[in-house]
Design an enzyme around this catalytic site. Structure first.
Site, PDB file in Angstrom:
ATOM      1  N   HIS A   1      -2.235   7.852   6.775  1.00 20.57           N
ATOM      2  CA  HIS A   1      -2.610   6.623   6.048  1.00 20.57           C
ATOM      3  C   HIS A   1      -3.940   5.965   6.589  1.00 20.57           C
ATOM      4  CE1 HIS A   1      -1.655   2.726   4.072  1.00 20.57           C
ATOM      5  NE2 HIS A   1      -1.686   2.120   5.499  1.00 20.57           N
TER       6      HIS A   1
ATOM      7  N   PHE B   1       1.707  -3.741   3.913  1.00 17.91           N
ATOM      8  CA  PHE B   1       2.148  -4.990   4.527  1.00 17.91           C
ATOM      9  C   PHE B   1       3.599  -5.339   3.960  1.00 17.91           C
ATOM     10  CE2 PHE B   1      -2.323  -7.049   3.893  1.00 17.91           C
ATOM     11  CZ  PHE B   1      -2.697  -6.194   5.079  1.00 17.91           C
TER      12      PHE B   1
ATOM     13  N   CYS C   1       0.982  -0.950   0.050  1.00 19.23           N
ATOM     14  CA  CYS C   1       0.065   0.178  -0.063  1.00 19.23           C
ATOM     15  C   CYS C   1       0.864   1.148   0.086  1.00 19.23           C
ATOM     16  CB  CYS C   1      -1.082  -0.006   1.306  1.00 19.23           C
ATOM     17  SG  CYS C   1      -1.917  -1.574   1.222  1.00 19.23           S
TER      18      CYS C   1
ATOM     19  N   LYS D   1      -9.303   8.369   2.983  1.00 19.05           N
ATOM     20  CA  LYS D   1      -9.764   7.017   2.983  1.00 19.05           C
ATOM     21  C   LYS D   1     -11.126   6.972   3.563  1.00 19.05           C
ATOM     22  CE  LYS D   1      -5.345   4.365   2.776  1.00 19.05           C
ATOM     23  NZ  LYS D   1      -4.443   5.646   3.139  1.00 19.05           N
TER      24      LYS D   1
ATOM     25  N   GLU E   1      -0.298   5.240  14.019  1.00 19.41           N
ATOM     26  CA  GLU E   1       0.143   6.540  13.256  1.00 19.41           C
ATOM     27  C   GLU E   1      -0.068   7.786  14.256  1.00 19.41           C
ATOM     28  OE1 GLU E   1      -0.695   8.307   9.077  1.00 19.41           O
ATOM     29  OE2 GLU E   1      -1.913   7.056   9.697  1.00 19.41           O
TER      30      GLU E   1
ATOM     31  N   HIS F   1      -9.627   2.100   0.996  1.00 17.96           N
ATOM     32  CA  HIS F   1      -8.161   1.835   0.850  1.00 17.96           C
ATOM     33  C   HIS F   1      -7.983   1.451  -0.700  1.00 17.96           C
ATOM     34  CE1 HIS F   1      -4.214   1.306   1.574  1.00 17.96           C
ATOM     35  NE2 HIS F   1      -4.109   0.507   2.387  1.00 17.96           N
TER      36      HIS F   1
END
Length: 417
Positions: A305, A403, A165, A337, A316, A342
């Site tokens: 994010h 990831f 991502c 998002k 975060e 996402h």
């Protein structure tokens, strides 16, 4: 060696909020949710039956019908946004210096729709291998970069980037570094993703990563809300035309903003979970600030994010407060998002575009779908809940994490001659 300044001269976007740059930005500032029930396959037996799909997209409206059949949906998106960005930048294949134009394009997964279709068809047969000759060229994730270069006659640097991502933020960073080293005059950088299929949705469901709020899809993506239960899958594509300042000035190009700096780090912690203390996120923001020669106090807005997962959002936020200290309370923070879902490998570039538009228009898009404060998140932070806010945005920072523990960050700022 004197590094060259790099500016943004063109953009293109296809997102769940609209199929043009303007539609995308209008959707963001008006707090529109792109989520709805899945139409691309029968999801009635899946744990998650909704997503943020790109709507009203007919590839034959943009591409030759024969050409469109030969490329996966993620590459179709890529070609359309490349056309948008080239036109927006005032660049044309017949007048550019082809050897000085490049493409750095990303995808987190690539042509999973093509892979699923071909393997499923084989499994239904008698074992005789009957595969489409375009199977491999449609599927591989670098093919979008190649297709863009052929469409626009770009013979400079050309490659794909994959870091889950974080992929398209890394593509921006790679293009930025090539340009400031003088390896090209302009580069189309970005990413594309289209994985709303049985394999994509089923795979993420099996990981328990996605929201299962099937009774209310529109509000399912709720970053920083106490009741967030996972991310909402999206699909999108975006391209930013990055150009050396001297090239942009020489041709009288319109300049949106300047790329100030970028950074990349790793969590080195877990294949899917973020570092609980936000260590990698903290380090990547510090790296980007150092690369830009900026202080924490120079940043006005952070596009986080912010995927709407219980663990990720908190880690975060901790990283932001560690890096920005007291200035964190002067920042606007938002997760777009909440509106786009996402978009995996395309998330970074469309969120960078949101930052660029914020710098240009002095507006911060909201984090929608906030209903209940999370007691574990500092209530004094400005998460820009539910409504866009006007403010001067001299510099904005965009975070993306993937990831494998990949972290990438890019900073954009107002262009000053």
């Amino acid at each position: 060696m004197q590094l060259k300044r790099v500016v943004v001269t063109g953009m293109g976007a296809i997102t769940p909020l609209g199929n043009t740059l303007q539609e995308f930005w209008d959707g963001l500032v008006n707090g529109v949710s792109g989520a709805d029930f899945i139409t691309q396959f029968d999801a009635s037996k899946f744990k998650t039956r909704f997503a943020c799909e790109v709507k009203n997209f007919d590839p034959t409206s943009y591409l030759d019908k024969k050409e469109a059949r030969k490329i996966d949906r993620f590459s179709q998106f890529a070609l359309v946004v490349s056309d948008q960005a080239m036109a927006d930048a005032g660049l044309h294949r017949d007048t550019i210096n082809a050897d000085r134009g490049g493409v750095v394009f990303a995808s987190g997964i690539g042509g999973i729709n093509t892979f699923q279709t071909e393997v499923s068809e084989y499994a239904k047969g008698d074992g005789t291998p009957r595969f489409n000759p375009f199977f491999i060229p449609k599927m591989i994730l670098d093919i979008a970069a190649g297709q863009i270069s052929m469409r626009h006659n770009l013979r400079g640097p050309n490659f794909a980037v994959v870091s889950a991502c974080a992929s398209s933020t890394n593509s921006l960073m790679e293009a930025y570094n090539l340009l400031r080293l003088g390896k090209a005059d302009f580069i189309l950088a970005g990413g594309s993703e289209s994985v709303i299929c049985e394999a994509g949705v089923g795979g993420f469901n099996a990981m328990k990563a996605m929201s299962e709020r099937n009774d209310d899809p529109k509000t399912a993506s709720r970053p920083y809300d106490k009741d967030r239960d996972g991310f909402v899958m999206g699909e999108a594509a975006g391209i930013v035309v990055l150009e050396t300042l001297e090239s942009a000035l020489a041709r009288g190009a319109r300049i949106y903003c300047e790329i100030a700096g970028a950074g990349a780090t790793a969590d080195a912690h877990h294949i899917t979970a973020p570092h609980p203390e936000g260590l990698g996120a903290r380090n990547v923001m510090i790296a980007a600030l150092e690369d830009a020669g900026m202080k924490a106090e120079d940043i006005d807005y952070i596009n986080t994010h912010g995927t709407s997962t219980p663990l990720g959002d908190g880690a975060e936020v901790k990283a932001i407060t560690d890096v920005f200290g007291e200035h964190a309370y002067n920042l606007n923070i938002s997760s777009t998002k909440s509106m786009t879902g996402h978009c995996l490998g395309a998330a970074g570039v469309i969120e960078a575009i949101a930052c660029i538009e914020s710098v240009v228009n002095d507006v911060v898009p909201p984090t929608i779908n906030h209903f209940t404060d999370d007691p574990d998140l500092d209530p004094k932070l400005n998460f820009t809940f539910n409504k866009a806010q006007k403010r001067t945005v001299n510099a904005a920072l965009s975070n993306t994490f993937g990831f494998g523990g990949h972290n990438a960050c890019v900073i954009v700022k107002k262009y000053v001659a």
